[in-house]
Write a protein that holds these residues in place. Structure first.
Motif, PDB file in Angstrom:
ATOM      1  N   MET A 117      -4.847   1.920  -4.929  1.00 56.62           N
ATOM      2  CA  MET A 117      -3.808   3.269  -5.551  1.00 56.62           C
ATOM      3  C   MET A 117      -2.865   2.385  -4.040  1.00 56.62           C
ATOM      4  O   MET A 117      -3.115   2.463  -3.249  1.00 56.62           O
ATOM      5  N   ALA A 118      -1.313   2.560  -4.411  1.00 53.39           N
ATOM      6  CA  ALA A 118      -0.929   2.284  -3.734  1.00 53.39           C
ATOM      7  C   ALA A 118       0.551   3.614  -3.666  1.00 53.39           C
ATOM      8  O   ALA A 118       0.664   4.421  -4.603  1.00 53.39           O
ATOM      9  N   LEU A 119       0.518   3.975  -2.147  1.00 52.39           N
ATOM     10  CA  LEU A 119       1.244   5.484  -2.487  1.00 52.39           C
ATOM     11  C   LEU A 119       2.564   5.188  -2.754  1.00 52.39           C
ATOM     12  O   LEU A 119       3.695   4.245  -2.286  1.00 52.39           O
ATOM     13  N   THR A 164       2.448  -3.219   4.236  1.00 49.81           N
ATOM     14  CA  THR A 164       1.665  -3.791   3.509  1.00 49.81           C
ATOM     15  C   THR A 164       0.244  -4.016   3.908  1.00 49.81           C
ATOM     16  O   THR A 164       0.144  -2.903   4.574  1.00 49.81           O
ATOM     17  N   ALA A 165      -0.970  -4.260   3.085  1.00 44.68           N
ATOM     18  CA  ALA A 165      -2.177  -4.508   3.361  1.00 44.68           C
ATOM     19  C   ALA A 165      -2.181  -4.282   4.618  1.00 44.68           C
ATOM     20  O   ALA A 165      -3.741  -3.964   5.924  1.00 44.68           O
ATOM     21  N   LEU A 199       1.888  12.060 -11.234  1.00 50.02           N
ATOM     22  CA  LEU A 199       0.506  10.991 -10.469  1.00 50.02           C
ATOM     23  C   LEU A 199      -0.209  11.335  -9.400  1.00 50.02           C
ATOM     24  O   LEU A 199       1.001  12.302  -8.253  1.00 50.02           O
ATOM     25  N   PRO A 200      -1.059  11.664  -8.344  1.00 51.27           N
ATOM     26  CA  PRO A 200      -1.109  12.165  -7.403  1.00 51.27           C
ATOM     27  C   PRO A 200      -0.747  10.689  -6.297  1.00 51.27           C
ATOM     28  O   PRO A 200      -0.653  11.542  -4.844  1.00 51.27           O
ATOM     29  N   ASN A 201      -0.056   9.806  -6.165  1.00 49.62           N
ATOM     30  CA  ASN A 201       0.111   8.657  -5.456  1.00 49.62           C
ATOM     31  C   ASN A 201       1.361   8.875  -5.287  1.00 49.62           C
ATOM     32  O   ASN A 201       2.281   7.679  -4.889  1.00 49.62           O
ATOM     33  N   VAL A 231       0.643  -1.085  -0.174  1.00 45.20           N
ATOM     34  CA  VAL A 231       0.204   0.059   0.373  1.00 45.20           C
ATOM     35  C   VAL A 231       0.576   1.409  -0.204  1.00 45.20           C
ATOM     36  O   VAL A 231       0.665   2.092  -0.633  1.00 45.20           O
ATOM     37  N   ALA A 232       2.231   1.204   0.539  1.00 49.43           N
ATOM     38  CA  ALA A 232       2.860   2.641   0.646  1.00 49.43           C
ATOM     39  C   ALA A 232       4.379   1.381   0.395  1.00 49.43           C
ATOM     40  O   ALA A 232       4.756   1.065   0.613  1.00 49.43           O
TER      41      ALA A 232
END
Length: 273
Positions: free
Chosen positions: A156-158, A218-219, A191-193, A101-102
């Motif tokens: 979306m991933a940061l 991770t998630a 890109l926003p992320n 996720v990041a």
């Protein structure tokens, strides 16, 4: 004999795909030439995959799936075949990266693989010693491009990257390749992320001098750190190590140029090429 050695040395998933493809083709009653014609490939191209002389591309798999009406059996292999395009030491990380996720990376010598153009990646991989075989080189380039799907993945991933100025000034591939690479970084930063920061050479002493690393989240909110050097890697989830490197990353981030300043800096470098 040469074909047999090639087949035995191929990654397990490539060997399995080759066996399944041949089984489905023979059950359908096609020769290699006949299947190739249905797929808009040559019979020799089908033979190359069945003997593991060449790994199948995503396009080849899709064409074979349709021609043999395989019910998803062949297409389901794409995920695993893609993974085997990466060096063994990197496969565990790339699986986690694609599900993260990041992703927060600090890069010192070269631009983060997630943000590389194909030409930059190819030029960079060509510098390897001992050199890669041409076919292996292209597989590695394609594998690196596959990773970029994370930039636009949903959910979306940061993505946060801190790049040393030295990595931006090193003209890998020459001026034209580097200019295109810098332009790509600017586009990615829109890109926003995605956030890109530059560590200026004028900031001589800073918290990142001990080397590059990547922090993943991770998630399930597990944090881990990946480090790589000379074809060897370390992946740790030990809380004390992850905590220390996460704090170091936070300090590096405060010492680097801000996101807007960084984009302006990259634009200036691009203009100087």
């Amino acid at each position: 004999m040469a074909q047999s050695k090639k087949k035995d040395s191929a990654p397990p998933t490539v060997q399995y795909f080759a066996a399944v493809l041949r089984l489905l083709r023979e059950r359908a009653g096609f020769t290699q030439d006949e299947l190739g014609a249905l797929m808009n490939y040559t019979g020799s191209a089908v033979s190359a995959v069945e003997t593991c002389a060449k790994p199948p591309t995503d396009e080849f798999i899709d064409a074979a799936e349709k021609a043999l009406d395989a019910g998803g059996l062949l297409r389901s292999a794409i995920k695993y075949l893609r993974l085997e395009r990466y060096p063994v030491y990197f496969q565990g990380f790339v699986q986690l990266e694609q599900e993260a996720v990041a992703v927060s990376s600090y890069c010192t010598q070269v631009i983060d693989g997630l943000l590389q153009t194909k030409d930059y990646a190819r030029a960079l991989l060509k510098s390897n010693y001992p050199p890669f075989e041409p076919e292996e080189l292209e597989q590695l380039v394609e594998a690196r491009m596959d990773r970029k799907a994370l930039l636009t993945r949903k959910p979306m991933a940061l993505i946060h990257t801190i790049l040393e100025e030295a990595a931006l000034r090193r003209r890998i591939g020459g001026a034209e390749v580097m200019r295109a690479q810098l332009r790509h970084l600017i586009e990615c930063a829109q890109l926003p992320n995605v956030t890109i920061q530059v560590m200026s050479l004028t900031h001589a002493e800073h918290a990142g001098l001990r080397g590059p690393f990547t922090v993943l989240e991770t998630a399930d909110q597990t944090a881990l750190v990946y480090m790589e050097s000379n074809g060897k890697s370390t992946l740790t989830t030990k809380p004390e190590e992850v905590g220390e490197l996460s704090r170091r990353y936070a300090m590096i981030r405060t010492q680097a140029l801000g996101p807007k300043e960084s984009v302006s800096f990259i634009e200036q470098l691009m203009g100087d090429l």
